[in-house]
Motif scaffolding. Structure first.
Motif, mmCIF file in Angstrom:
data_model
loop_
_atom_site.group_PDB
_atom_site.id
_atom_site.type_symbol
_atom_site.label_atom_id
_atom_site.label_comp_id
_atom_site.label_asym_id
_atom_site.label_seq_id
_atom_site.Cartn_x
_atom_site.Cartn_y
_atom_site.Cartn_z
ATOM 1 N N GLU A 101 -2.885 5.233 1.488
ATOM 2 C CA GLU A 101 -3.822 4.105 1.629
ATOM 3 C C GLU A 101 -3.830 3.568 3.052
ATOM 4 O O GLU A 101 -4.879 3.179 3.576
ATOM 5 N N GLU A 153 0.827 -1.197 0.000
ATOM 6 C CA GLU A 153 0.000 0.000 0.000
ATOM 7 C C GLU A 153 0.868 1.257 0.000
ATOM 8 O O GLU A 153 2.036 1.218 0.368
ATOM 9 N N THR A 154 0.253 2.359 -0.379
ATOM 10 C CA THR A 154 0.925 3.654 -0.227
ATOM 11 C C THR A 154 0.645 4.159 1.196
ATOM 12 O O THR A 154 -0.314 3.717 1.842
#
Ligand code: HPA
Length: 269
Positions: free
Chosen positions: A194, A190-191
């Motif tokens: 996120e 994920e970023t």
């Protein structure tokens, strides 16, 4: 249905006793299957309609035998949607487990810690999940012989088994977290944005498995215990990139605790 029955027949021919407990072993956690006694080992490649697993750290075989006096079937390696399999293939082993006698499953995974009070190496009982894969393995015609069209998910992760796990952990001196697992598709991690979103949504851990398997298990009324091994802090929490190597290193470190917890729970089941 006939695919399930073909796989069931193939497996049952090799067994003398029915397994009643299923284990789904996540990244780096497959070692538990090595402790199964009088084991019958069946490669996924041999079983009709099973798919091959492709992730490093996942072996790809069923190990069936005795653990703490109970007859168990372990998936040493699981299938992920991100490998390009369709969801039916991802959940097929769970349906086969049910067909050969499984009433309870313990689903395990390596997961990122979203809850900032967690630390790498923590074990987390899964209390609930967020299905953020925007897929559902039950889409399509419903096989009424397996379960209901609209299965209840209000206690996807058994309260009884979580209670039992807490008791076992207390006697073993193992500290347990308990929280919500956010299931995403992957395979990219994920970023940081996120991860902040997941935290707002109520997620405590994040991973790329488990959710489809649990939905299908609950459809068939299998009782589920879920355990995440927090292998790393999720993206953006620490000032460092994420890597699969870190995931494998951490799971290696908590392996002993994880093994004694799961074995203790099986003993008490
Ligand atoms: N994100 C998603 N899946 C994972 C992670 C993560 O940080 N760690 C282990 N599996």
């Amino acid at each position: 249905m006939s695919k399930i029955l073909e796989a069931k027949a193939f497996i049952e021919e090799k067994l003398t006793e029915k397994p009643t407990i299923g284990l789904v072993l996540g990244s780096g956690l497959g070692v538990l299957a090595d402790e199964i006694e009088e084991a019958t080992v069946i490669s996924y490649n041999e079983i009709p309609h099973f798919t091959k697993s492709t992730v490093v750290g996942h072996k790809g075989q069923l190990v069936i035998g005795k653990l703490k006096g109970k007859q168990v079937v372990a998936m040493q390696g699981r299938f992920h949607y991100y490998e390009g399999h369709d969801l039916e293939a991802v959940v097929f082993p769970i349906r086969v487990m049910k067909a050969i006698g499984v009433e309870t499953i313990i689903v395990t995974n390596a997961a990122g810690g979203v809850n900032e009070s967690y630390k790498p190496g923590d074990l987390m009982l899964i209390s609930d999940h967020l299905n953020l894969t925007y897929r559902n393995p039950l889409i399509g015609g419903n096989d009424e012989s397996l379960g209901a069209r609209f299965p209840d998910m209000s206690e996807a992760y058994s309260k009884r088994l979580r209670g039992l796990s807490k008791e076992v952990a207390a006697t073993l001196g193992i500290q347990l977290q308990e929280g919500v697992y956010a299931g995403l598709l992957g395979p990219s991690y994920e970023t940081p944005a996120e991860i902040r979103m997941l935290r707002i949504l109520g997620g405590d851990s994040v991973g790329m498995s488990t959710v489809p398997e649990v939905i299908v298990a609950r459809h068939m009324n299998i009782e589920v215990l879920g355990i995440s091994c927090i292998s790393n802090m999720a993206a953006g929490i620490l000032d460092q990139p994420l890597s699969h190597d870190e995931v494998m290193e951490t799971t290696e470190k908590v392996k002993a605790e994880f093994l004694s917890l799961v074995k203790g729970v099986i003993e008490k089941m």
